[in-house]
Structures are given as C-alpha cells and as structure tokens.
Design an enzyme around this catalytic site. Structure first.
Site, PDB file in Angstrom:
ATOM      1  CE  LYS A  78      43.481  36.441  38.155  1.00 30.14           C
ATOM      2  NZ  LYS A  78      42.349  36.258  39.088  1.00 30.14           N
TER       3      LYS A  78
ATOM      4  CG  ASP B 185      40.118  37.553  36.649  1.00 29.72           C
ATOM      5  OD1 ASP B 185      39.944  37.372  37.859  1.00 29.72           O
ATOM      6  OD2 ASP B 185      40.314  38.695  36.167  1.00 29.72           O
TER       7      ASP B 185
HETATM    8  P1  NDP Z   1      33.714  39.594  33.421  1.00 27.43           P
HETATM    9  O1  NDP Z   1      34.593  39.691  32.249  1.00 27.43           O
HETATM   10  O2  NDP Z   1      32.641  38.565  33.448  1.00 27.43           O
HETATM   11  O3  NDP Z   1      33.027  40.999  33.716  1.00 27.43           O
HETATM   12  C1  NDP Z   1      33.778  42.134  33.954  1.00 27.43           C
HETATM   13  C2  NDP Z   1      32.845  43.310  34.116  1.00 27.43           C
HETATM   14  O4  NDP Z   1      33.588  44.418  34.587  1.00 27.43           O
HETATM   15  C3  NDP Z   1      32.207  43.747  32.805  1.00 27.43           C
HETATM   16  O5  NDP Z   1      30.951  44.307  33.062  1.00 27.43           O
HETATM   17  C4  NDP Z   1      33.203  44.780  32.297  1.00 27.43           C
HETATM   18  O6  NDP Z   1      32.649  45.739  31.401  1.00 27.43           O
HETATM   19  C5  NDP Z   1      33.612  45.458  33.593  1.00 27.43           C
HETATM   20  N1  NDP Z   1      34.970  45.965  33.437  1.00 27.43           N
HETATM   21  C6  NDP Z   1      36.092  45.250  33.180  1.00 27.43           C
HETATM   22  N2  NDP Z   1      37.155  46.038  33.046  1.00 27.43           N
HETATM   23  C7  NDP Z   1      36.696  47.288  33.201  1.00 27.43           C
HETATM   24  C8  NDP Z   1      37.316  48.552  33.165  1.00 27.43           C
HETATM   25  N3  NDP Z   1      38.636  48.681  32.924  1.00 27.43           N
HETATM   26  N4  NDP Z   1      36.532  49.632  33.397  1.00 27.43           N
HETATM   27  C9  NDP Z   1      35.206  49.495  33.637  1.00 27.43           C
HETATM   28  N5  NDP Z   1      34.564  48.323  33.657  1.00 27.43           N
HETATM   29  C10 NDP Z   1      35.294  47.242  33.443  1.00 27.43           C
HETATM   30  O7  NDP Z   1      34.698  39.402  34.675  1.00 27.43           O
HETATM   31  P2  NDP Z   1      34.368  38.862  36.140  1.00 27.43           P
HETATM   32  O8  NDP Z   1      32.991  39.240  36.539  1.00 27.43           O
HETATM   33  O9  NDP Z   1      34.782  37.452  36.195  1.00 27.43           O
HETATM   34  O10 NDP Z   1      35.440  39.675  37.009  1.00 27.43           O
HETATM   35  C11 NDP Z   1      35.139  40.924  37.621  1.00 27.43           C
HETATM   36  C12 NDP Z   1      36.108  41.171  38.764  1.00 27.43           C
HETATM   37  O11 NDP Z   1      35.978  40.125  39.737  1.00 27.43           O
HETATM   38  C13 NDP Z   1      37.591  41.193  38.405  1.00 27.43           C
HETATM   39  O12 NDP Z   1      38.252  42.100  39.261  1.00 27.43           O
HETATM   40  C14 NDP Z   1      38.053  39.775  38.734  1.00 27.43           C
HETATM   41  O13 NDP Z   1      39.437  39.729  38.978  1.00 27.43           O
HETATM   42  C15 NDP Z   1      37.240  39.529  39.998  1.00 27.43           C
HETATM   43  N6  NDP Z   1      37.044  38.140  40.385  1.00 27.43           N
HETATM   44  C16 NDP Z   1      36.507  37.235  39.515  1.00 27.43           C
HETATM   45  C17 NDP Z   1      36.282  35.938  39.925  1.00 27.43           C
HETATM   46  C18 NDP Z   1      35.623  34.941  39.050  1.00 27.43           C
HETATM   47  O14 NDP Z   1      35.386  33.824  39.519  1.00 27.43           O
HETATM   48  N7  NDP Z   1      35.281  35.245  37.823  1.00 27.43           N
HETATM   49  C19 NDP Z   1      36.678  35.489  41.265  1.00 27.43           C
HETATM   50  C20 NDP Z   1      37.152  36.543  42.132  1.00 27.43           C
HETATM   51  C21 NDP Z   1      37.340  37.814  41.678  1.00 27.43           C
HETATM   52  P3  NDP Z   1      32.974  45.629  29.830  1.00 27.43           P
HETATM   53  O15 NDP Z   1      32.278  44.376  29.387  1.00 27.43           O
HETATM   54  O16 NDP Z   1      32.419  46.867  29.262  1.00 27.43           O
HETATM   55  O17 NDP Z   1      34.462  45.528  29.710  1.00 27.43           O
HETATM   56  O1  2IT Z   2      40.334  36.172  41.346  1.00 25.47           O
HETATM   57  C1  2IT Z   2      39.917  35.001  41.511  1.00 25.47           C
HETATM   58  O2  2IT Z   2      39.885  34.491  42.636  1.00 25.47           O
HETATM   59  C2  2IT Z   2      39.472  34.255  40.336  1.00 25.47           C
HETATM   60  N1  2IT Z   2      39.460  34.809  39.240  1.00 25.47           N
HETATM   61  C3  2IT Z   2      39.053  32.830  40.474  1.00 25.47           C
HETATM   62  C4  2IT Z   2      40.239  31.919  40.448  1.00 25.47           C
HETATM   63  C5  2IT Z   2      39.927  30.444  40.416  1.00 25.47           C
HETATM   64  O3  2IT Z   2      40.905  29.694  40.329  1.00 25.47           O
HETATM   65  O4  2IT Z   2      38.765  30.027  40.476  1.00 25.47           O
END
Ligand code: NDP
Ligand code: 2IT
Length: 466
Positions: free
Chosen positions: A146, A186
């Site tokens: 990561k 992420d």
């Molecule tokens: P994005 O940046 O696309 O979206 C994040 C969302 O979560 C936004 O709505 C943001 O609001 C909110 N958020 C982030 N930090 C905070 C905080 N401290 N308090 C409240 N709201 C918060 O990220 P992703 O959708 O990609 O990721 C979301 C989660 O999913 C994370 O935990 C990530 O690790 C996990 N994840 C992502 C994957 C991926 O493929 N993208 C795969 C697996 C897991 P704001 O815009 O106001 O900050």
């Molecule tokens: O938390 C996760 O699994 C991710 N942000 C996706 C990682 C990836 O390599 O697609």
C-alpha cells in the site's frame, strides 16, 4: 431477546472488545505494539488477525514455527520519501510519500495509493497488512502493499494535481514494476490521478509497461469493470450472505456511507438488484432521500463537478435533505454498507443499527467498523462481512487487468463482470467453509483471516527463511 436486552448486552460487550490471544501470539502482539508505537490503526488490524490465528495455531502448531507470524507482521520494505511540488501561486509545497511493500509471498506487491491529509505510516501499514490477506483470499497471484501521501487533493487545480502526481512518481518509479509492485487507486486517487502517474512512469522508464499500474483508462490498457469492481463486488458479497438466510436485496433499504468510487458503484449495484438506497454521505455530512438516492445526480456532483454532497439536497429539492451533523447510521436500514474510511462506524452507531433491525453489514471500506462495532454486530448475530472479504472485488479486478495487460488482451464487460462475480462467490464460500471448519459457523471475520493466512503461510514456508 428484547431490543432492550440486546442493547444492554452490547453495552457489556463494549467493555470486552479485545478477545484473549493464544499464549504463543501474546508476545508477538506485544512486540508489534512496542516496535510500532503509536501506530494505532496498524496495531488494531494486526490484533484482529492474531485473534483469529489462535484457532489455527491450536490445530496446526507448526504455523508458529520459524517466526512465520512475526515475519508476516513485519513489512518486507518501507519507503518514505519527500514529494516537493509547486502550487499555482509559485510557492513550493512539500508532502510525504509512502510505499509499504508488505509481503510478496504470493506475487508482486499489490495495493492502492491513498492521497489524504490523514495519511501517515501507521495508516499505510494497516492498509498494507489487510491487503496481504485480502489478496490471498482472492485466490489470485498478488502479494500485499500500500502507499500514498499526506497530500490533500481537495480544492487543488487540475495543474496542481498533475504536478503532484508527477513528483510523487518521480521517486516511486524506482521501486515499482509489473513484476515487482503494482499500485492502483484508493481514497483521493482515481482514474485522473492514475493517468498522470502512468504518464510520468512511462516517461521516466522509457517503456510502455501497462502492467505497472491498474485502474488505468480504457484507451491505454485499463480493464472494463475496474471502476465499478469494488462497489459491485461488495454488493455481490451481500447478496450471497443474504442468500444464506434465504433472502436477497429486493425491496431492502440500504444506507451507504461515502460517495466516492466504492460508494457510488455499491449504490448502483444495490439499486440494480431492487434495493432502495436511502442515504449516502461525504466528510461534510449525509443526505437522506426516502424516494431513493438519484445516482445520476450523485455522479454528476462527485465525478464531474467534484462538489460537496450537500449539493444533492439543494439540486434535488423536495424529498431530500442534508444533515451536517448526526450520523448516517441513525437512518433505519436493512443493509448498511460503510464505504468511506477506517473507524467511521462506532459501537454506539452499531447499537443504533441493530436497534433499527439491520440484517447485514458489509465493509466496502477498509476497517470502517471499530472493534466495538464489530463485536456488537457479532453478539447480535448480524451478518457481517469484513473488508478484506467484502471489498476484495477491486483488487481482484486489478489482477484481471494485469492478466489482460500480460496477454495484450481486452475482455468484454460481461466476461470481466462474470469473473468478478465468480471470484466474490469463491471468497464468500471460502470464508464460510473455513469458519465452519474451525468451529465458528457464520463468522466471516475468522473465515477470512484464516483462509487468507493459510495461503500466505504455506508459500512463505515453501520459500524458506527470507
Ligand atoms: P474516494 O476518494 O473515491 O471516496 C472516499 C469517500 O469517503 C468520499 O466520499 C470521502 O468524503 C469519504 N471520506 C474519506 N475520508 C473520510 C473521512 N476521514 N471522514 C469521512 N468521510 C471520508 O475513495 P474510495 O471510494 O476509493 O475508497 C473508500 C474506501 O474504500 C477506503 O477505505 C478505501 O481504502 C476502500 N477501498 C477502495 C478500493 C478501490 O478500489 N478504490 C478497493 C477496496 C477498498 P470527502 O470527499 O468529503 O473526503
Ligand atoms: O484497498 C484496496 O483493495 C484497493 N484500494 C485496491 C487495490 C488495487 O490494487 O486495486
């Protein structure tokens, strides 16, 4: 059991959120705490996995030999670097960049990059540690890693984002490669950022190495379904969990925290399967729309205009309202999908969800439920899917992107989506079977941790002491 009794039981349970560790694992955890002082999220993630591993050690004591578990808890390599960049006013800014290459027993390090002001080494290590077991559980040949930076993309211009990504990659490119380490997105890193990162890598390496990053655009080596994969996969997992109780998402009320990549596509699939999504959020608050969230409007606000979620209520008008205080988890729902960030759903919020009759909770985000919340759901026998199982669809589809890049092929949406759905079904069933084998039927946390661990441990043993 009455709801009052249930709430009382949860209150008691909150006091005992830390389960006892096996006597061989206690000193290992003590050493992790000592060596990683102050890294609370990392300690939390390790503790949860070690609590499950007691069951494995009891059955197969040899897994504790040769410091195998100690080695899994120690990253193979941690890179911390300066990221200087110039903002639009000409002032030089300095951020801190990270890449933690945690475990390569199963394949090249694989995991996303997070750009958020809260990023520090402990957060990247917790995410990298979780990624090892998630990737193992997917059954695909990927190790765990990561990275990210304490850079805040909010309010930055297009030029500032590009210059930051270029500076970040100028250091990172030394450490990654299609056979070494393959980053992706992420929080704060989506298709736009991956494009800039790839462009700079290509320039510095002087080769078109498509498999060095995943989440790429469709015109330069991306995979269909990668954008949707994490959210869709989380909902496929929920559908399969509900199936074990002879029900499904049709007609269910769903609350989804966040409104980023994971949340948007979790909402899309839940709606497609007949659910009504009643609420979503961002870090400024949450919106409730009893008629069902209008996803096209959310996409317009978040993916195009990059504005706050309060805009939803303003543009939608009647029927929708925005709350800048209180919790999204106060909204009654059948299915709760925390898809924002770590420790966003507390024990108190879990108690409210339980009181309101929640049937299933699946972590679209990584570790969004606090330990208190997890124990509350488990005590109340709510279907609960930990992130390393429920959100594995994203990284699994990244691995499918790597497969397509390696064979210079391009799969159709249907083909890729079918693979994703099959992989999630496999993860679900592996978690269930493993939990049953270890005498804890229905405990997806135990199932995920043990099934993931065993695959990594077997490979590490085969490789000797490295
Ligand atoms: P994005 O940046 O696309 O979206 C994040 C969302 O979560 C936004 O709505 C943001 O609001 C909110 N958020 C982030 N930090 C905070 C905080 N401290 N308090 C409240 N709201 C918060 O990220 P992703 O959708 O990609 O990721 C979301 C989660 O999913 C994370 O935990 C990530 O690790 C996990 N994840 C992502 C994957 C991926 O493929 N993208 C795969 C697996 C897991 P704001 O815009 O106001 O900050
Ligand atoms: O938390 C996760 O699994 C991710 N942000 C996706 C990682 C990836 O390599 O697609």
């Amino acid at each position: 059991m009455t709801q009052h009794m249930q709430t009382q039981m949860i209150a008691q349970d909150r006091i005992q959120t830390v389960l006892p560790l096996d006597e061989k694992l206690e000193p290992i955890f003590a050493e992790v705490v000592r060596r990683n002082a102050g890294e609370t999220e990392f300690q939390q993630a390790v503790r949860e996995v070690l609590e499950s591993l007691g069951h494995v050690i009891a059955k197969h004591p040899d897994y504790a030999d040769d410091a195998l578990i100690e080695r899994i808890c120690e990253p193979e390599r941690q890179i911390i670097f300066r990221v200087p960049w110039m903002d639009d006013s000409g002032a030089v800014q300095v951020n801190r960049g990270f890449r933690v290459q945690f475990n390569s027993a199963l394949g090249p390090y694989k995991g996303g990059l997070r750009f958020h002001p809260s990023v520090n080494v402990g957060i990247i290590k917790f995410l990298g540690f979780e990624q090892i077991f998630k990737n193992a559980l997917s059954g695909l040949p990927i190790g765990g890693g990561k990275g990210g930076a304490d850079f805040d993309p909010k309010g930055k211009s297009e030029g500032e984002i590009m210059r930051f990504c270029q500076s970040f990659m100028t250091e990172l490119h030394h450490h990654i490669g299609e056979h070494t380490d393959v980053p992706a997105g992420d929080i704060g890193v989506g298709g736009r950022e991956i494009g800039y990162l790839f462009g700079q890598y290509k320039r510095l390496a002087n080769r078109f190495e498509a498999g060095v990053l995943t989440g790429k655009g469709m015109t330069y080596g991306g995979s269909r379904v990668r954008t949707q994969a994490t959210g869709y996969g989380t909902v496929y997992f929920v559908q399969r969990m509900l199936g074990t109780k002879h029900t499904d998402l049709e007609g269910k009320r769903v609350a989804v925290s966040g409104s980023g990549n994971v949340a948007i596509y979790a909402m899309e699939k839940a709606i497609a399967l007949g659910a009504t999504v009643v609420a979503c959020s961002d870090s400024s608050g949450h919106v409730i729309d009893e008629n069902g969230i209008d996803l096209d409007l959310v996409k317009e606000i978040k993916e195009v205009r990059r504005e706050r979620i309060s805009e939803y209520a303003r543009l939608k008008g009647t029927g929708a309202h925005f709350l800048g205080s209180g919790s999204i988890w106060d909204v009654p729902c059948d299915v709760a999908l925390p898809c924002a960030t770590q420790n966003e759903l507390s024990g108190r919020e879990a108690a409210t969800l339980i009181k309101n009759g929640v049937l299933a909770v699946a972590e679209g985000a990584n570790m969004p439920c606090t330990r208190e919340a997890v124990r509350a759901f488990q005590s109340a026998e709510i279907l609960f899917a930990p992130g390393k199982a429920a959100n594995a669809g994203g990284v699994a589809t990244s691995a499918l992107e790597m497969q397509q890049n390696a064979s210079r092929d391009r799969w159709t949406f249907e083909q890729t989506n079918a693979r994703l759905s099959e992989i999630i079904a496999g993860i679900h069933d592996r978690c269930r079977e493993t939990a049953e084998e270890y005498g804890a039927p229905g405990n997806y946390i135990l199932g995920a941790n043990i099934a993931g661990f065993v695959r990594v441990a077997e490979s590490m043993r085969a490789h000797g002491v490295v």
